[in-house]
Scaffold this motif. Structure first.
Motif, PDB file in Angstrom:
ATOM      1  N   GLU A  83       0.858  -1.183  -0.072  1.00 57.87           N
ATOM      2  CA  GLU A  83      -0.008  -0.032  -0.214  1.00 57.87           C
ATOM      3  C   GLU A  83       0.834   1.199  -0.064  1.00 57.87           C
ATOM      4  N   HIS A  84       2.162   1.188   0.677  1.00 53.89           N
ATOM      5  CA  HIS A  84       2.950   2.407   0.773  1.00 53.89           C
ATOM      6  C   HIS A  84       3.485   2.630  -0.546  1.00 53.89           C
ATOM      7  N   LEU A  85       3.967   1.464  -1.232  1.00 53.94           N
ATOM      8  CA  LEU A  85       4.606   1.615  -2.450  1.00 53.94           C
ATOM      9  C   LEU A  85       3.592   2.215  -3.635  1.00 53.94           C
ATOM     10  N   TRP A  86       2.092   1.981  -3.522  1.00 55.35           N
ATOM     11  CA  TRP A  86       1.198   2.535  -4.443  1.00 55.35           C
ATOM     12  C   TRP A  86       1.108   4.095  -3.984  1.00 55.35           C
ATOM     13  N   GLN A  87       1.232   4.283  -2.971  1.00 54.39           N
ATOM     14  CA  GLN A  87       1.054   5.831  -2.375  1.00 54.39           C
ATOM     15  C   GLN A  87       2.303   6.518  -3.045  1.00 54.39           C
ATOM     16  N   LEU A  88       3.451   6.045  -3.060  1.00 54.18           N
ATOM     17  CA  LEU A  88       4.826   6.506  -3.669  1.00 54.18           C
ATOM     18  C   LEU A  88       4.621   6.611  -5.163  1.00 54.18           C
ATOM     19  N   ARG A  89       3.966   5.486  -5.514  1.00 49.40           N
ATOM     20  CA  ARG A  89       3.522   5.536  -7.024  1.00 49.40           C
ATOM     21  C   ARG A  89       2.743   6.704  -7.559  1.00 49.40           C
ATOM     22  N   ALA A  90       1.793   6.764  -6.772  1.00 48.58           N
ATOM     23  CA  ALA A  90       0.665   8.061  -7.060  1.00 48.58           C
ATOM     24  C   ALA A  90       1.517   9.157  -7.021  1.00 48.58           C
ATOM     25  N   TYR A  91       2.242   9.380  -6.020  1.00 52.82           N
ATOM     26  CA  TYR A  91       3.221  10.837  -5.968  1.00 52.82           C
ATOM     27  C   TYR A  91       4.025  10.832  -7.314  1.00 52.82           C
ATOM     28  N   LEU A  92       4.833   9.768  -7.549  1.00 55.60           N
ATOM     29  CA  LEU A  92       5.635   9.999  -8.682  1.00 55.60           C
ATOM     30  C   LEU A  92       4.960  10.208  -9.947  1.00 55.60           C
ATOM     31  N   LEU A  93       3.528   9.556 -10.157  1.00 52.81           N
ATOM     32  CA  LEU A  93       2.943   9.836 -11.403  1.00 52.81           C
ATOM     33  C   LEU A  93       2.684  11.416 -11.444  1.00 52.81           C
ATOM     34  N   THR A  94       2.497  12.195 -10.300  1.00 50.28           N
ATOM     35  CA  THR A  94       2.256  13.576 -10.497  1.00 50.28           C
ATOM     36  C   THR A  94       3.405  14.266 -11.160  1.00 50.28           C
ATOM     37  N   ARG A  95       4.707  13.693 -11.168  1.00 49.66           N
ATOM     38  CA  ARG A  95       5.551  14.280 -11.531  1.00 49.66           C
ATOM     39  C   ARG A  95       6.390  13.498 -12.816  1.00 49.66           C
ATOM     40  N   TYR A  96       6.109  12.348 -12.944  1.00 51.45           N
ATOM     41  CA  TYR A  96       6.712  11.818 -14.205  1.00 51.45           C
ATOM     42  C   TYR A  96       5.836  10.885 -14.821  1.00 51.45           C
ATOM     43  N   THR A  97       6.321  10.634 -16.143  1.00 47.83           N
ATOM     44  CA  THR A  97       5.215   9.970 -16.768  1.00 47.83           C
ATOM     45  C   THR A  97       6.061   8.510 -17.278  1.00 47.83           C
ATOM     46  N   GLU A  98       7.496   8.376 -17.178  1.00 48.05           N
ATOM     47  CA  GLU A  98       8.083   7.349 -17.480  1.00 48.05           C
ATOM     48  C   GLU A  98       8.434   6.750 -16.104  1.00 48.05           C
ATOM     49  N   ILE A  99       7.887   5.713 -15.316  1.00 48.68           N
ATOM     50  CA  ILE A  99       8.233   4.981 -14.393  1.00 48.68           C
ATOM     51  C   ILE A  99       7.999   3.440 -14.597  1.00 48.68           C
ATOM     52  N   GLN A 100       8.790   2.590 -14.200  1.00 46.40           N
ATOM     53  CA  GLN A 100       8.869   1.234 -14.471  1.00 46.40           C
ATOM     54  C   GLN A 100       8.167   0.742 -13.026  1.00 46.40           C
ATOM     55  N   PHE A 101       7.122   0.091 -13.151  1.00 48.02           N
ATOM     56  CA  PHE A 101       6.169  -0.469 -12.054  1.00 48.02           C
ATOM     57  C   PHE A 101       6.518  -1.925 -11.804  1.00 48.02           C
ATOM     58  N   GLU A 102       6.925  -2.310 -10.816  1.00 40.98           N
ATOM     59  CA  GLU A 102       7.069  -3.722 -10.393  1.00 40.98           C
ATOM     60  C   GLU A 102       6.425  -4.131  -9.134  1.00 40.98           C
ATOM     61  N   ASP A 103       6.260  -5.414  -8.971  1.00 46.65           N
ATOM     62  CA  ASP A 103       5.378  -5.666  -7.710  1.00 46.65           C
ATOM     63  C   ASP A 103       5.988  -5.291  -6.169  1.00 46.65           C
ATOM     64  N   ASP A 104       7.104  -5.053  -6.203  1.00 43.74           N
ATOM     65  CA  ASP A 104       7.893  -4.465  -4.645  1.00 43.74           C
ATOM     66  C   ASP A 104       8.712  -3.446  -5.118  1.00 43.74           C
ATOM     67  N   ARG A 105       8.652  -2.563  -6.238  1.00 44.63           N
ATOM     68  CA  ARG A 105       9.513  -1.447  -6.201  1.00 44.63           C
ATOM     69  C   ARG A 105       9.160  -0.728  -7.668  1.00 44.63           C
ATOM     70  N   LEU A 106       9.687   0.254  -7.598  1.00 42.67           N
ATOM     71  CA  LEU A 106       9.415   1.399  -8.540  1.00 42.67           C
ATOM     72  C   LEU A 106      10.794   1.823  -9.230  1.00 42.67           C
ATOM     73  N   LEU A 107      11.067   1.952 -10.611  1.00 40.60           N
ATOM     74  CA  LEU A 107      12.311   2.657 -10.955  1.00 40.60           C
ATOM     75  C   LEU A 107      11.787   3.913 -11.843  1.00 40.60           C
TER      76      LEU A 107
END
Length: 160
Positions: A100-124
């Motif tokens: 759940e925390h990772l998904w919150q971090l993902r949501a934050y990054l999506l406000t700043r970046y369009t190119e993010i690699q999403f994986e089950d346990d990490r973001l790049l």
């Protein structure tokens, strides 16, 4: 462009860099590739007209291309082929305390970046010191990594 050291080595071996011509995509059952081309994510997704191979030769691409996929084979006018691979890129790896925390971090990054690699346990995502500090303030574990980058398009799905 081949590096000066690479050109000097090849000249000493009696093999000057040459320009090869790609005429299309080869099938996987094609001959063994004679060389490799390493491209970043950005390079794989913009029109490429010419690329330098690992051993210094250049390939002129004489056919329309869209994105060049990792692992694809380009057929040369000589009947041989070269393989294109994703090169390592300097990225940040982001891990959360739980999914759940990772998904919150993902949501934050999506406000700043369009190119993010999403994986089950990490973001790049590409390195950005300001984003790193903001993520660390949100209790994310951020590490520097160098690996191929395959961003995915954002999905509205929720954590499970």
């Amino acid at each position: 462009m081949p590096s000066k050291r690479n050109r000097q080595r090849r000249a000493a071996e009696g093999a000057l860099p040459t320009t090869l011509r790609a005429i299309g995509y080869a099938t996987p059952d094609h001959a063994i590739p004679i060389d490799l081309g390493l491209l970043t994510h950005e390079e794989r997704h913009r029109p490429v007209r010419e690329l330098t191979l690992v051993h210094g030769d250049t390939v002129a691409i004489d056919f329309p291309t869209g994105a060049i996929e990792d692992g694809c084979l380009l057929e040369l006018d000589s009947g041989r082929c070269v393989e294109i691979l994703a090169s390592d890129e300097c990225l940040y790896e982001v891990r959360g305390t739980d999914r759940e925390h990772l998904w919150q971090l993902r949501a934050y990054l999506l406000t700043r970046y369009t190119e993010i690699q999403f994986e089950d346990d990490r973001l790049l995502f590409p390195r950005d010191p300001a984003a790193r500090k903001a993520l660390e303030r949100r209790e994310a574990k951020v590490s520097e990594v160098c690996e191929p980058f395959f961003p995915t398009s954002p999905e509205p799905a929720q954590p499970t």
